[in-house]
Design an enzyme around this catalytic site. Structure first.
Site, mmCIF file in Angstrom:
data_model
loop_
_atom_site.group_PDB
_atom_site.id
_atom_site.type_symbol
_atom_site.label_atom_id
_atom_site.label_comp_id
_atom_site.label_asym_id
_atom_site.label_seq_id
_atom_site.Cartn_x
_atom_site.Cartn_y
_atom_site.Cartn_z
ATOM 1 N N ARG A 1 0.834 -1.189 0.000
ATOM 2 C CA ARG A 1 0.000 0.000 0.000
ATOM 3 C C ARG A 1 0.871 1.242 0.000
ATOM 4 N NH1 ARG A 1 -3.171 0.716 5.712
ATOM 5 N NH2 ARG A 1 -1.345 0.632 7.019
ATOM 6 N N THR B 1 -1.521 7.352 0.297
ATOM 7 C CA THR B 1 -2.918 7.301 -0.164
ATOM 8 C C THR B 1 -3.647 6.056 0.331
ATOM 9 O OG1 THR B 1 -2.322 6.032 -2.118
ATOM 10 C CG2 THR B 1 -2.241 8.439 -2.324
ATOM 11 N N ASP C 1 1.844 -3.732 12.220
ATOM 12 C CA ASP C 1 2.114 -4.126 10.839
ATOM 13 C C ASP C 1 2.431 -5.624 10.812
ATOM 14 O OD1 ASP C 1 3.397 -2.646 8.020
ATOM 15 O OD2 ASP C 1 3.807 -4.758 8.445
ATOM 16 N N ASP D 1 5.865 -6.634 9.285
ATOM 17 C CA ASP D 1 6.984 -6.288 10.174
ATOM 18 C C ASP D 1 7.054 -7.248 11.356
ATOM 19 O OD1 ASP D 1 7.805 -4.175 8.643
ATOM 20 O OD2 ASP D 1 6.846 -2.634 9.875
HETATM 21 N N1 URA Z 1 -1.675 -3.832 7.414
HETATM 22 C C1 URA Z 1 -1.148 -4.237 8.584
HETATM 23 O O1 URA Z 1 -0.194 -5.008 8.612
HETATM 24 N N2 URA Z 1 -1.691 -3.766 9.731
HETATM 25 C C2 URA Z 1 -2.740 -2.918 9.748
HETATM 26 O O2 URA Z 1 -3.207 -2.562 10.831
HETATM 27 C C3 URA Z 1 -3.279 -2.512 8.509
HETATM 28 C C4 URA Z 1 -2.725 -2.980 7.356
#
Ligand code: URA
Length: 206
Positions: free
Chosen positions: A102, A106, A197, A200
């Site tokens: 992503r 945006t 995330d 991560d």
């Molecule tokens: N992607 C993720 O890894 N965590 C989120 O909270 C939203 C998108």
């Protein structure tokens, strides 16, 4: 769109470990795998079986085996965290990969990679652990629909109401199986309470 939120006690236990910021990557990966089993058991409830005659130590009898018609597509990179359950549970599954990231400004998907097997007339399971705005998952579903799959089932660990709403508008024919429907997205499009995330946390990056 059919939306199924897991209600098994083990999912609550596993998800609490995944949400906890003190869970390290090794543990995080292990619990993501455990949760992938629960998601995939729910996701495969309606797959087809064919009959198979076998002999037990006592008699001839009729058994069953699953049809060879399922494909799991991992949306890179967080979707890699869910493939172990699929691999272990479903014989003869083929794998595909879609790379979408992503745009942090945006929140819209940016496509960078694709490697897909034949999806025609297949049960296609899309592994996209965090359904936030729905941009990446909707994009992956568009790609899958360029072929003619039998069914499309999206598996997510956590979904935001905003992402579910978008999917309902854009892909009402898909089934969504999710570990949990959380409260909302924050101003940076992260799911709250969420788990941060997913990529991560799985791979120890920041
Ligand atoms: N992607 C993720 O890894 N965590 C989120 O909270 C939203 C998108």
């Amino acid at each position: 769109m059919q939306v199924i939120e897991l209600s098994h006690p083990l999912k609550s236990h596993y998800l609490t470990i995944l949400r906890n910021e003190n869970t390290n990557s090794e543990e995080f990966r292990a619990y993501a795998t455990k949760l992938s089993y629960l998601l995939f058991i729910e996701g495969t409830k309606n797959i087809s079986l064919k009959e198979k005659n076998i002999t037990t130590p006592l008699v001839d009898t009729k058994g069953y085996e699953v049809e060879n018609d399922s494909v799991a597509i991992s949306v890179l990179r967080a979707g890699l965290g869910l493939i172990d359950g699929v691999k272990e549970l479903l014989p003869n599954v083929s794998f595909g990969y879609i790379g979408v990231q992503r745009n942090e400004e945006t929140a819209e998907p940016e496509y960078y990679y694709e490697n897909l097997p034949d999806l025609n007339d297949k049960n296609v399971f899309i592994l996209e652990p965090m359904l936030a705005t729905g941009g990446s998952l909707s994009f992956a579903i568009d790609k899958v629909k360029e072929q003619k799959p039998k069914d499309i089932i999206a598996l997510t660990v956590i979904s935001a109401p905003e992402g579910i709403e978008r999917l309902e508008k854009e892909h009402s024919d898909v089934t969504l199986i999710t570990g949990n429907i959380d409260e909302k997205l924050n101003e940076s499009w992260y799911i709250v309470p969420g788990l941060g995330d997913m990529g991560d946390r799985l791979f120890g990056t920041t």
